[in-house]
Design a protein around this motif. Structure first.
Motif, mmCIF file in Angstrom:
data_model
loop_
_atom_site.group_PDB
_atom_site.id
_atom_site.type_symbol
_atom_site.label_atom_id
_atom_site.label_comp_id
_atom_site.label_asym_id
_atom_site.label_seq_id
_atom_site.Cartn_x
_atom_site.Cartn_y
_atom_site.Cartn_z
ATOM 1 N N ARG A 1 10.126 -0.752 -2.444
ATOM 2 C CA ARG A 1 9.273 -1.837 -1.937
ATOM 3 C C ARG A 1 7.806 -1.536 -2.215
ATOM 4 O O ARG A 1 7.043 -2.423 -2.619
ATOM 5 C CB ARG A 1 9.485 -2.005 -0.419
ATOM 6 N N GLY A 2 7.405 -0.284 -1.996
ATOM 7 C CA GLY A 2 6.010 0.075 -2.201
ATOM 8 C C GLY A 2 5.567 -0.071 -3.636
ATOM 9 O O GLY A 2 4.438 -0.496 -3.915
ATOM 10 N N LEU A 3 6.452 0.283 -4.578
ATOM 11 C CA LEU A 3 6.098 0.215 -5.995
ATOM 12 C C LEU A 3 5.921 -1.216 -6.489
ATOM 13 O O LEU A 3 5.304 -1.440 -7.538
ATOM 14 C CB LEU A 3 7.162 0.930 -6.830
ATOM 15 N N THR A 4 6.466 -2.194 -5.778
ATOM 16 C CA THR A 4 6.328 -3.595 -6.179
ATOM 17 C C THR A 4 5.025 -4.223 -5.679
ATOM 18 O O THR A 4 4.721 -5.370 -6.011
ATOM 19 C CB THR A 4 7.510 -4.415 -5.644
ATOM 20 N N LEU A 5 4.253 -3.474 -4.879
ATOM 21 C CA LEU A 5 3.027 -4.017 -4.285
ATOM 22 C C LEU A 5 1.819 -3.767 -5.183
ATOM 23 O O LEU A 5 1.758 -2.764 -5.902
ATOM 24 C CB LEU A 5 2.785 -3.382 -2.909
ATOM 25 N N ASP A 6 0.859 -4.671 -5.123
ATOM 26 C CA ASP A 6 -0.383 -4.503 -5.882
ATOM 27 C C ASP A 6 -1.145 -3.272 -5.379
ATOM 28 O O ASP A 6 -1.300 -3.086 -4.170
ATOM 29 C CB ASP A 6 -1.277 -5.747 -5.727
ATOM 30 N N GLY A 7 -1.622 -2.484 -6.310
ATOM 31 C CA GLY A 7 -2.420 -1.313 -5.942
ATOM 32 C C GLY A 7 -1.613 -0.048 -5.738
ATOM 33 O O GLY A 7 -2.188 1.026 -5.499
ATOM 34 N N SER A 8 -0.281 -0.139 -5.804
ATOM 35 C CA SER A 8 0.544 1.045 -5.554
ATOM 36 C C SER A 8 0.272 2.139 -6.583
ATOM 37 O O SER A 8 0.273 3.323 -6.260
ATOM 38 C CB SER A 8 2.030 0.670 -5.563
ATOM 39 N N LYS A 9 0.004 1.737 -7.840
ATOM 40 C CA LYS A 9 -0.271 2.716 -8.895
ATOM 41 C C LYS A 9 -1.537 3.505 -8.582
ATOM 42 O O LYS A 9 -1.604 4.717 -8.823
ATOM 43 C CB LYS A 9 -0.398 2.022 -10.245
ATOM 44 N N ILE B 1 4.542 7.249 0.701
ATOM 45 C CA ILE B 1 3.355 7.048 1.525
ATOM 46 C C ILE B 1 2.194 6.494 0.710
ATOM 47 O O ILE B 1 1.561 5.493 1.089
ATOM 48 C CB ILE B 1 2.944 8.378 2.199
ATOM 49 N N PHE B 2 1.901 7.103 -0.431
ATOM 50 C CA PHE B 2 0.703 6.721 -1.173
ATOM 51 C C PHE B 2 0.870 5.436 -1.970
ATOM 52 O O PHE B 2 -0.135 4.787 -2.299
ATOM 53 C CB PHE B 2 0.247 7.876 -2.065
ATOM 54 N N ALA B 3 2.091 5.037 -2.259
ATOM 55 C CA ALA B 3 2.282 3.715 -2.870
ATOM 56 C C ALA B 3 1.824 2.636 -1.889
ATOM 57 O O ALA B 3 1.137 1.675 -2.268
ATOM 58 C CB ALA B 3 3.745 3.516 -3.242
ATOM 59 N N SER B 4 2.170 2.810 -0.616
ATOM 60 C CA SER B 4 1.772 1.826 0.407
ATOM 61 C C SER B 4 0.296 1.931 0.742
ATOM 62 O O SER B 4 -0.373 0.918 0.976
ATOM 63 C CB SER B 4 2.613 2.031 1.675
ATOM 64 N N LEU B 5 -0.251 3.166 0.765
ATOM 65 C CA LEU B 5 -1.681 3.321 1.039
ATOM 66 C C LEU B 5 -2.515 2.734 -0.094
ATOM 67 O O LEU B 5 -3.610 2.191 0.142
ATOM 68 C CB LEU B 5 -2.021 4.796 1.235
ATOM 69 N N GLY B 6 -2.015 2.835 -1.333
ATOM 70 C CA GLY B 6 -2.710 2.214 -2.461
ATOM 71 C C GLY B 6 -2.758 0.703 -2.311
ATOM 72 O O GLY B 6 -3.777 0.065 -2.604
ATOM 73 N N PHE B 7 -1.657 0.126 -1.842
ATOM 74 C CA PHE B 7 -1.606 -1.313 -1.582
ATOM 75 C C PHE B 7 -2.617 -1.700 -0.499
ATOM 76 O O PHE B 7 -3.363 -2.675 -0.635
ATOM 77 C CB PHE B 7 -0.197 -1.713 -1.156
ATOM 78 N N MET B 8 -2.688 -0.908 0.589
ATOM 79 C CA MET B 8 -3.607 -1.216 1.680
ATOM 80 C C MET B 8 -5.061 -1.102 1.219
ATOM 81 O O MET B 8 -5.909 -1.940 1.561
ATOM 82 C CB MET B 8 -3.358 -0.282 2.861
ATOM 83 N N ALA B 9 -5.350 -0.085 0.409
ATOM 84 C CA ALA B 9 -6.704 0.080 -0.115
ATOM 85 C C ALA B 9 -7.077 -1.090 -1.020
ATOM 86 O O ALA B 9 -8.217 -1.578 -1.002
ATOM 87 C CB ALA B 9 -6.809 1.395 -0.890
ATOM 88 N N ASN B 10 -6.094 -1.568 -1.795
ATOM 89 C CA ASN B 10 -6.321 -2.713 -2.672
ATOM 90 C C ASN B 10 -6.624 -3.970 -1.871
ATOM 91 O O ASN B 10 -7.510 -4.760 -2.231
ATOM 92 C CB ASN B 10 -5.084 -2.913 -3.554
ATOM 93 N N GLN B 11 -5.908 -4.144 -0.767
ATOM 94 C CA GLN B 11 -6.128 -5.319 0.087
ATOM 95 C C GLN B 11 -7.500 -5.290 0.736
ATOM 96 O O GLN B 11 -8.144 -6.331 0.919
ATOM 97 C CB GLN B 11 -5.062 -5.376 1.185
ATOM 98 N N LYS B 12 -7.971 -4.089 1.078
ATOM 99 C CA LYS B 12 -9.268 -3.949 1.744
ATOM 100 C C LYS B 12 -10.431 -3.844 0.768
ATOM 101 O O LYS B 12 -11.593 -3.959 1.166
ATOM 102 C CB LYS B 12 -9.269 -2.698 2.638
ATOM 103 N N GLY B 13 -10.104 -3.546 -0.505
ATOM 104 C CA GLY B 13 -11.149 -3.380 -1.496
ATOM 105 C C GLY B 13 -11.900 -2.070 -1.350
ATOM 106 O O GLY B 13 -13.103 -2.001 -1.641
ATOM 107 N N VAL B 14 -11.211 -1.024 -0.902
ATOM 108 C CA VAL B 14 -11.830 0.291 -0.731
ATOM 109 C C VAL B 14 -11.019 1.326 -1.478
ATOM 110 O O VAL B 14 -9.950 1.041 -2.029
ATOM 111 C CB VAL B 14 -11.930 0.680 0.769
ATOM 112 N N SER B 15 -11.516 2.578 -1.491
ATOM 113 C CA SER B 15 -10.806 3.668 -2.146
ATOM 114 C C SER B 15 -9.639 4.139 -1.284
ATOM 115 O O SER B 15 -9.655 3.987 -0.057
ATOM 116 C CB SER B 15 -11.764 4.833 -2.406
ATOM 117 N N VAL B 16 -8.639 4.748 -1.922
ATOM 118 C CA VAL B 16 -7.475 5.253 -1.196
ATOM 119 C C VAL B 16 -7.891 6.313 -0.179
ATOM 120 O O VAL B 16 -7.338 6.396 0.912
ATOM 121 C CB VAL B 16 -6.428 5.831 -2.172
#
Length: 634
Positions: A239-247, A320-335
């Motif tokens: 699920r995390g890998l399908t989200l924007d910013g996971s990479k 963990i970091f696939a989802s944190l990358g998505f959250m950072a992408n949503q907020k427009g901040v760094s991981v």
């Protein structure tokens, strides 16, 4: 067959043993501690010191404890008949495991709380509810720079000091203000959370039900608690890998920073993480291995379980970091701005990421179910370690089925009661204090003295023969076992104890009191509690040694060797008067003066000397000759 052998249970199969060890080693720390350490200490470069510490410390300690427990088929206290003077090590292990079981179940109770709280159409931590949110809380529907996003509808927020840099998110405030009802410091108790108390009661009830029959019931439950988390981790990763910013999150997790390898702290963190993630030196490995078949291939298990444990930690980092990358992408901040370590990752950062996913309640339920499973799989083994240690030392309890069940129930009840202070407003501050004290010096000192006691005092050569006797089922296995000591010999004799000693010294250098680290949360008296927790298990080792030593004649020896020789007095015969006049300056004069303490309660006879004092020193130990064991004492 003795009564003890009749009463002692065995694993239903080898798979049960492996799954129990995997569940014991793979716990909550694999999810919330390793990924954070990895990105904080150089990303992918952190794997270099991590695997070096695994080879030098982790695997050697793992093999030593598994072999030790399997050979004697005794728990972590009774097993020290190998060296009765060092039995304090067994009590240290039990005390440490008991303390860990108390606070670990409180963390599981928080997971249970979140698990039930996730069963709703909208997750509670997606918005700032006035019932628990402070005036600085801002959710995604609010302007973070607006001091009054409620349009004057909140009376308590009409006159407060707004600071945009101190704005918080709803997941953070839900955890501290709603779940924990956290106070400002350890000196402010606050009220008890009845919801968290009920969750703690449920957690201890589950522990009791699973361990009612000891390893017979535990061995069946681990098929679920040890395997199911991997299924959930995989589902969360997909699920995390399908989200924007996971990479971006995974790149941040793995990108190596080689320059970090020059920092001593990186190596210290790697050593500590390996040491604790394998659950070594807390008595658990000895206890679990003691239920093995004597001929079990413990060498294979030694490499299998640590490798599974370390790969699980690495795998969880992707989740963990696939989802944190998505959250950072949503907020427009760094991981790095959304990452956190410890409970903050599991109960603040990751839940916030879950809240932003489509069908968020489903993923939240799966995540906290996984956390519960990981927690319980470790807690079952931790509690069973304590119970095994006590039951082996008091076999009369084990012989009665009802006494054994009553004893297990009593421990769970006491554990629940002692965990209640951690369900108050200052409870998580107390939990942090106990965790920090228990997981530091006590385990390191136990590990160091355990290696010394077995490799040096008992003797590496004798321990090697023990293992070869146990694993010499086939010529091939015996040859492989012999060859393995090319690696384990230098580790046990030199590198492992030196590394443990180095970590102890480095932690001493790094040491800061809890009050110094956070004076607003921990008052000065908190440091007294910290030291009491640290010293209680550590001092068991020298106190027991001295008590045993003096109880077996050391006091008489000490008095004897510090008394004057019978020939003491004036050198010339004409100068010898009074008591000295009755002595002759001949070796036979000694016979008139020496004491005969053969009937002494202390057991030492000075007329015979240490070697002939009925085997009081070295009681219960045997020595090897070239043919095998003898019953000769030394």
């Amino acid at each position: 067959m003795t009564e003890t052998e009749k009463q002692r249970a065995n694993w239903g199969s080898h798979v049960e043993f492996i799954l129990t060890l995997v569940g014991f080693a793979v716990g909550l720390g694999n999810v919330w501690r390793f990924p954070y350490l990895c990105f904080e200490n150089g990303g992918g470069a952190f794997l270099i010191p991590y695997f070096i510490c695994l080879v030098v410390m982790g695997i050697p300690l793992f093999y030593l404890e598994l072999s030790f427990g399997q050979f004697a088929s005794l728990g972590p206290v009774k097993i020290w008949i190998i060296n009765p003077a060092m039995k304090g090590l067994g009590y240290s292990m039990i005390i440490v495991s008991a303390l860990i079981s108390l606070y670990y179940n409180v963390i599981i109770a928080v997971c249970i709380y979140y698990f039930f709280a996730s069963m709703r159409s909208t997750l509670l931590w997606t918005s700032c509810d006035p019932d628990w949110a402070s005036c600085l809380c801002r959710d995604n529907t609010m302007n973070k720079s607006d001091p009054d996003p409620w349009n004057s509808t909140r009376q308590d927020c009409l006159n407060y000091t707004f600071n945009e840099s101190k704005v918080t998110n709803p997941s953070e405030e839900y955890f501290s203000n709603r779940v924990l009802r956290q106070t400002s410091g350890l000196d402010v108790t606050g009220g008890i959370s009845w919801e968290l108390t009920l969750c703690l009661l449920l957690a201890w009830t589950i522990v009791f039900l699973v361990l009612t029959k000891g390893i017979k019931s535990l061995g069946k439950v681990v098929y679920v608690t040890a395997i199911f988390p991997y299924i959930l981790l995989t589902a969360l990763l997909i699920r995390g890998l399908t989200l924007d910013g996971s990479k971006d999150g995974i790149d941040f997790y793995l990108t190596p920073n080689i320059t970090k390898l020059g920092e001593a702290k990186v190596w210290s963190d790697a050593a500590v993480q390996i040491f604790y993630s394998l659950s070594a030196c807390s008595g658990g490995l000895i206890a679990m291995a003691s239920y093995n078949n004597f001929r079990n291939n413990v060498l294979r298990d030694t490499f299998l379980v640590p490798v599974i444990n370390c790969l699980t930690s690495f795998y969880a980092g992707f989740v963990i970091f696939a989802s944190l990358g998505f959250m950072a992408n949503q907020k427009g901040v760094s991981v790095k701005d959304v990452a956190a370590g410890g409970p903050g990752l599991a109960f603040v950062a990751y839940p916030e990421a879950l809240a932003q996913m489509p069908a968020s309640p489903v993923w939240a339920v799966l995540f906290f179910l996984m956390m519960m499973m990981l927690g319980f799989s470790s807690e079952f083994s931790i509690v069973e370690t304590v119970l095994t240690g006590v039951l082996d030392d008091f076999p009369s309890i084990r012989r009665s089925k009802y006494k054994a069940i009553l004893f297990r129930a009593s421990y769970c009840i006491v554990g629940f009661v002692l965990g209640l202070p951690m369900c108050t407003g200052c409870g998580f501050h107390l939990l942090d204090l106990v965790d920090n004290a228990t997981g530091g010096f006590p385990l390191l000192f136990v590990g160091f003295f355990e290696v010394i006691a077995i490799a040096y005092i008992y003797g590496f050569v004798r321990f090697r023969k023990d293992i070869l006797m146990m694993l010499g089922d086939t010529p091939l296995l015996r040859s492989i076992s012999k060859f393995s000591f090319v690696y384990f010999g230098p580790m046990w004799m030199v590198f492992t104890p030196l590394c443990l000693l180095a970590v102890i010294v480095f932690k001493c250098i790094q040491y800061k009191t809890k009050h110094e680290e956070d004076p607003g949360v921990f008052p000065q008296w908190a440091d007294v509690i910290w030291w009491l927790i640290v010293l209680t298990p550590v001092l068991c080792i020298p106190f027991w040694f001295l008590a045993y030593f003096f109880r077996n004649g050391a006091w008489r020896v000490l008095c004897d060797v510090n008394s004057p020789k019978p020939t003491w007095g004036p050198a010339l015969k004409e100068n010898r008067a009074g008591v000295y006049g009755d002595l002759e300056m001949t070796p036979s004069g000694f016979d008139k003066f020496k004491m005969n303490d053969s009937n002494s309660d202390l057991g030492y006879d000075s007329s015979k000397g240490l070697e002939e004092t009925n085997g009081k020193f070295g009681n219960g130990l045997t020595q090897f000759d070239n043919e095998g064991y003898t019953t000769e004492k030394f």
